[in-house]
Scaffold this motif. Sequence first.
Motif, mmCIF file in Angstrom:
data_model
loop_
_atom_site.group_PDB
_atom_site.id
_atom_site.type_symbol
_atom_site.label_atom_id
_atom_site.label_comp_id
_atom_site.label_asym_id
_atom_site.label_seq_id
_atom_site.Cartn_x
_atom_site.Cartn_y
_atom_site.Cartn_z
ATOM 1 N N GLY A 177 8.630 -6.028 1.702
ATOM 2 C CA GLY A 177 7.830 -5.369 2.723
ATOM 3 C C GLY A 177 7.588 -6.307 3.883
ATOM 4 O O GLY A 177 8.239 -7.355 4.004
ATOM 5 N N PRO A 214 5.508 -0.990 0.473
ATOM 6 C CA PRO A 214 5.115 0.248 1.136
ATOM 7 C C PRO A 214 6.257 1.231 1.350
ATOM 8 O O PRO A 214 6.006 2.430 1.480
ATOM 9 N N ARG A 262 5.144 1.678 -5.883
ATOM 10 C CA ARG A 262 4.028 1.289 -5.016
ATOM 11 C C ARG A 262 2.962 0.569 -5.835
ATOM 12 O O ARG A 262 2.878 0.720 -7.048
ATOM 13 N N THR A 271 -1.597 -2.881 2.569
ATOM 14 C CA THR A 271 -0.595 -2.053 1.892
ATOM 15 C C THR A 271 -1.301 -1.018 1.023
ATOM 16 O O THR A 271 -2.192 -1.364 0.243
#
Length: 287
Positions: free
Chosen positions: A65, A92, A97, A130
Motif C-alpha cells: 500500500g 487498502p 484488508r 487505512t
Amino acid sequence: MTRGRRPARAAAALGLAAALLATSAGCAAPRADDRSEEAAPAPTAPAAAPASADPAHPLAVVYRGPAACDGCSEAAQDLLERNGFTVRFIGPDEDLRFGPSALAGAALYVQPGGTNGQEVTTAWGLLRRTPGFRPELIRDYVRGGGRYLGICMGGYLAGDPGYDLLPGDSGEYIKTPGATVTDDEDRLVDVAWRGQRQPMYFQDGPYFDVDGPGADVLARYTNDRIAAAVTTYGTGRVAVSGPHPEAPADWYRSYHLPDVSATGLGLGDDLLKTLVTPPPPEVGTSR
C-alpha cells in the motif's frame, strides 16, 4: 524513486517453513521530530480471514500500500516464497484488508520498505488511516506468538512512532557518528553480519537500539550500530533489518551498484531462519 514490480520466483524449500510449523501457534527518509499521533481511522467492517495455507507452506501476510514502495512488497514476497512460504498481500487495495481476523492462520506479518523521501511519521499516518487498521492488531498478533519482519521502513515502524515492538527503538543510521553512508541515495553499506564483512543494498535505513536477554544481534554497521536483529515481544518474535537483504539484482542495476544480490539474499534467508526458529532454552549456570 519507485521500483517496478517484479514477478515472484518459484518457491524453493529451505526448511524454514517446516521449522515455523513446528514452533508457531525503503525505504524511509529521516523521521521527523514531531511524533504526534495521527487520528485513528473510523471503525470498519471486519476483514475476511486469509485462506488457509498449504500445511507445507505457512502463510506470510505482506503489507502492500502507500506506506511501502513499488516493488518492495514484491521483493519481500520473492524472499518468502524461496523459503517455502505462501504469500498474501494486505492493504487498502488488496482482497485481504485489515480487521480482527486479518491475521488468522498467518505465521508471519511483513512490513516492507517505504518510498524514498517518505518520513516515518508520514508512513505511520498512512497506515493509521487505512480502513480497519489498528496498531493493536499487529501488537496482539505478535504478543500472542506471531512473527513480525520489518525491513528498512518496516524496521523504523517496529519502533516509535510505529508498532513499538522493540526492547528499545530504531533511529536513522546516516546521522550517526562514523556512518559510512551520510545521504539518502541508494548505495551499498558495509555491515558485519555474524562477524563477516558484507556489503548490502541500503537506502536511508535504520539502526536499532535494542537490549535485553531476548535480543539476538545478527549484524552491525561499521560504527557498531545494530543493523539487523531478532528480538522477542510477548511470546512472539520480531526481526528487523536496516539494509535490504531482499533486494533483487535489478535494484543494483538501476543504481549502477555492484550486484551482491546473491549474498544479500543469503543474509535474508539467515534472517528468516533466525526469526522462525525458536532460541534454545536457557541453561542455568552454577556459581
